[in-house]
Design an enzyme around this catalytic site. Structure first.
Site, PDB file in Angstrom:
ATOM      1  CE1 TYR A   1       1.506  31.353  44.724  1.00  0.00           C
ATOM      2  CE2 TYR A   1       2.926  32.503  43.402  1.00  0.00           C
ATOM      3  CZ  TYR A   1       2.799  31.478  44.224  1.00  0.00           C
ATOM      4  OH  TYR A   1       3.749  30.859  44.964  1.00  0.00           O
TER       5      TYR A   1
ATOM      6  CD  GLU B   1      -0.332  31.685  48.821  1.00  0.00           C
ATOM      7  OE1 GLU B   1      -0.576  32.564  49.600  1.00  0.00           O
ATOM      8  OE2 GLU B   1       0.651  31.057  48.844  1.00  0.00           O
TER       9      GLU B   1
ATOM     10  CG  ASP C   1      -5.962   6.500  48.143  1.00  0.00           C
ATOM     11  OD1 ASP C   1      -6.434   7.065  47.166  1.00  0.00           O
ATOM     12  OD2 ASP C   1      -4.826   6.429  48.512  1.00  0.00           O
TER      13      ASP C   1
ATOM     14  CB  THR D   1      -4.567   9.968  41.519  1.00  0.00           C
ATOM     15  OG1 THR D   1      -5.124   9.003  40.837  1.00  0.00           O
ATOM     16  CG2 THR D   1      -3.460   9.646  42.506  1.00  0.00           C
TER      17      THR D   1
ATOM     18  CE  LYS E   1      -2.146   6.595  41.014  1.00  0.00           C
ATOM     19  NZ  LYS E   1      -1.785   6.128  42.285  1.00  0.00           N
TER      20      LYS E   1
ATOM     21  NE  ARG F   1       2.316  12.468  37.156  1.00  0.00           N
ATOM     22  CZ  ARG F   1       2.067  11.155  36.936  1.00  0.00           C
ATOM     23  NH1 ARG F   1       1.719  10.772  35.776  1.00  0.00           N
ATOM     24  NH2 ARG F   1       1.889  10.210  37.808  1.00  0.00           N
TER      25      ARG F   1
HETATM   26  C1  LIG Z   1      -1.009   6.491  43.262  1.00  0.00           C
HETATM   27  C2  LIG Z   1      -1.627   6.618  44.568  1.00  0.00           C
HETATM   28  C3  LIG Z   1      -1.383   7.495  45.488  1.00  0.00           C
HETATM   29  C4  LIG Z   1      -0.579   8.651  45.345  1.00  0.00           C
HETATM   30  O1  LIG Z   1      -0.536   9.400  44.107  1.00  0.00           O
HETATM   31  P1  LIG Z   1       0.464  10.533  43.620  1.00  0.00           P
HETATM   32  O2  LIG Z   1      -0.255  11.248  42.480  1.00  0.00           O
HETATM   33  O3  LIG Z   1       1.566   9.487  43.057  1.00  0.00           O
HETATM   34  O4  LIG Z   1       1.062  11.253  44.882  1.00  0.00           O
HETATM   35  C5  LIG Z   1      -2.158   7.427  46.644  1.00  0.00           C
HETATM   36  N1  LIG Z   1      -2.854   6.293  46.886  1.00  0.00           N
HETATM   37  C6  LIG Z   1      -2.951   5.461  45.918  1.00  0.00           C
HETATM   38  C7  LIG Z   1      -3.972   4.178  46.454  1.00  0.00           C
HETATM   39  C8  LIG Z   1      -2.315   5.388  44.918  1.00  0.00           C
HETATM   40  O5  LIG Z   1      -2.441   4.134  44.210  1.00  0.00           O
END
Ligand SMILES: *Cc1c(COP(=O)(O)O)cnc(C)c1O
Length: 413
Positions: A53, A55, A198, A224, A227, A233
């Site tokens: 933990y 926090e 993003d 993220t 990807k 993840r």
């Molecule tokens: C995949 C994605 C997210 C969210 O990611 P998660 O890990 O699934 O919550 C946010 N923004 C964009 C543009 C994405 O492609």
């Protein structure tokens, strides 16, 4: 991969993990948001750090015994800052959605105006969809793409001028062109809005310098890590120095409790891997492979939304064949290709049916696929479109897909 303890304790779950490994080994993964992590990333994800933990922030924790996770988290922060060229990085968000939620919580009050990309045009749920917190608690206006699958920046500007958003969100989940972050910044400045970029999908391309970076322009850069970046993840929220304290407070205690230090360690490792020269080669190959796939599909008579892709993904437009994305994704699964249905611009079908299939190349590029292999994948996909109800035809295509998989095994040490 050794799961001997799971086998002992829980054979039921162990069996499904083994079957999932076989599925990944024997199918061609074209889901644009997926990848295949390194064994080092996976080891960290399953390490003793899961017991801790922590926090709070490194060196300012609410729990004792954090001397090692403090160092690990600080390493992850520094690597994120240097890789993406940002002032500040919070590596605690559990996912991309949390990374975005933290920005909304910090930058906005409920009811404030936001301008984001529409979900059915390639945006993400967290960019203002009415079923997501971002659409439920904020006043959202949306922009989309034109018939060429491109963002119309004049339209974005017009919407910004009329809606006067406090926050403009750019970045997408299904967009095959280079994003002009500088243009977004000019629009944001003109209307006095903050800008959030993003880069969840393109983070690996941005890190490798094969897609322009939003870092010089955006107040917030969210991503993220699983990807194209090829980590565990998770999410990261980055920002300019002036927003650092507010963003940190929004992540914790704003929206999360204890950070996942095992995943943060895995993020640190992935960020280290992404800074190596081999990663640049991989990222450049991701784009070459996507372009070879798009060209191969067009040579087979298929339509791609917006034509040639400029990044790692594309949407196959099935309208002229009278097929739906839903049916085609299922047929592709039968031949050993995993992909997801996706809407095309002005899709006549519902989001559950759709007229398109999204295809991406990060995972197959990690496996080692090159341009020639992508041409073969294009032929298999086209074959599946034309032979979707010919059982023997589909079986032959399945064999061809399997042959490619055997040539590029995953997780060989
Ligand atoms: C995949 C994605 C997210 C969210 O990611 P998660 O890990 O699934 O919550 C946010 N923004 C964009 C543009 C994405 O492609």
């Amino acid at each position: 991969m050794d799961i001997k303890n799971i086998k002992k304790v829980d054979p039921q779950v162990a069996q499904q993990i083994e079957l999932e490994f076989e599925r990944q080994q024997n199918t061609i993964e074209l889901i644009a948001s997926e990848n295949i992590t390194s064994l080092a990333v996976m080891e960290a994800s399953g390490s003793v750090l899961t017991n801790k933990y922590a926090e709070g922030k490194p060196y300012k924790r609410f729990y004792n015994g954090c001397e090692h996770v403090d160092i690990i988290e600080e390493i992850a922060q520094e690597r994120a800052k240097s890789l993406f060229g940002v002032d500040h990085a919070n590596v605690q968000p559990h996912s991309g959605a949390q990374a975005n939620m933290a920005v909304f919580l910090y930058a906005l009050k409920p009811g404030d105006k936001v301008l984001g990309m529409d979900l059915s045009n390639g945006g993400h749920l967290t960019h203002g969809s009415p079923v997501n917190f971002s659409g439920l608690y904020f006043d959202v206006a949306s922009y989309g793409v034109n018939e060429y699958g491109e963002i119309d920046y004049d339209d974005v500007r017009a919407k910004a001028l009329s809606h006067k958003p406090k926050l403009i969100v750019c970045g997408a989940s299904n967009y095959s062109k280079i994003i002009d972050f500088k243009r977004f910044k000019e629009i944001a400045d003109e209307v006095g809005a903050l800008l959030m970029a993003d880069i969840a999908h393109i983070a690996g391309l941005v890190a490798a310098g094969v897609h322009p970076s939003p870092a010089p322009y955006a107040d917030f850069v969210t991503t993220t890590t699983h990807k194209s970046l090829r980590g565990p993840r998770g999410g990261i929220t980055m920002c300019k120095a002036e927003h650092a304290a507010g963003v940190d407070k929004a992540v914790f205690p704003g929206i999360q409790g204890g950070p996942l230090e095992h995943i943060i360690a895995a993020k640190a490792i992935a960020l280290h891997e992404a800074a190596q020269p081999e990663f640049k080669t991989y990222a450049a190959q991701v784009i070459k492979n996507a372009q070879a796939l798009a060209q191969g599909l067009m040579d087979e008579g298929m339509d791609i939304v917006g034509g040639m892709t400029q990044n790692h993904l594309m949407t196959l437009d099935l309208r002229k064949f009278g097929k739906t994305g839903k049916d085609m994704a299922n047929v592709l699964e039968q031949v050993g290709i995993t992909a997801n249905k996706n809407t095309v611009p002005n899709d006549p079908q519902s989001p559950f049916v759709t007229s398109g299939v999204r295809l991406g190349t990060p995972a197959v590029t990690t496996r080692g696929f090159k341009e020639d292999d992508m041409v073969e994948v294009a032929k298999i996909i086209a074959g599946a479109v034309f032979a979707s109800d010919n059982e023997q035809g589909l079986k032959n295509l399945r064999e061809r897909a399997l042959k490619l998989c055997k040539r590029y095994p995953i997780y060989v040490d």
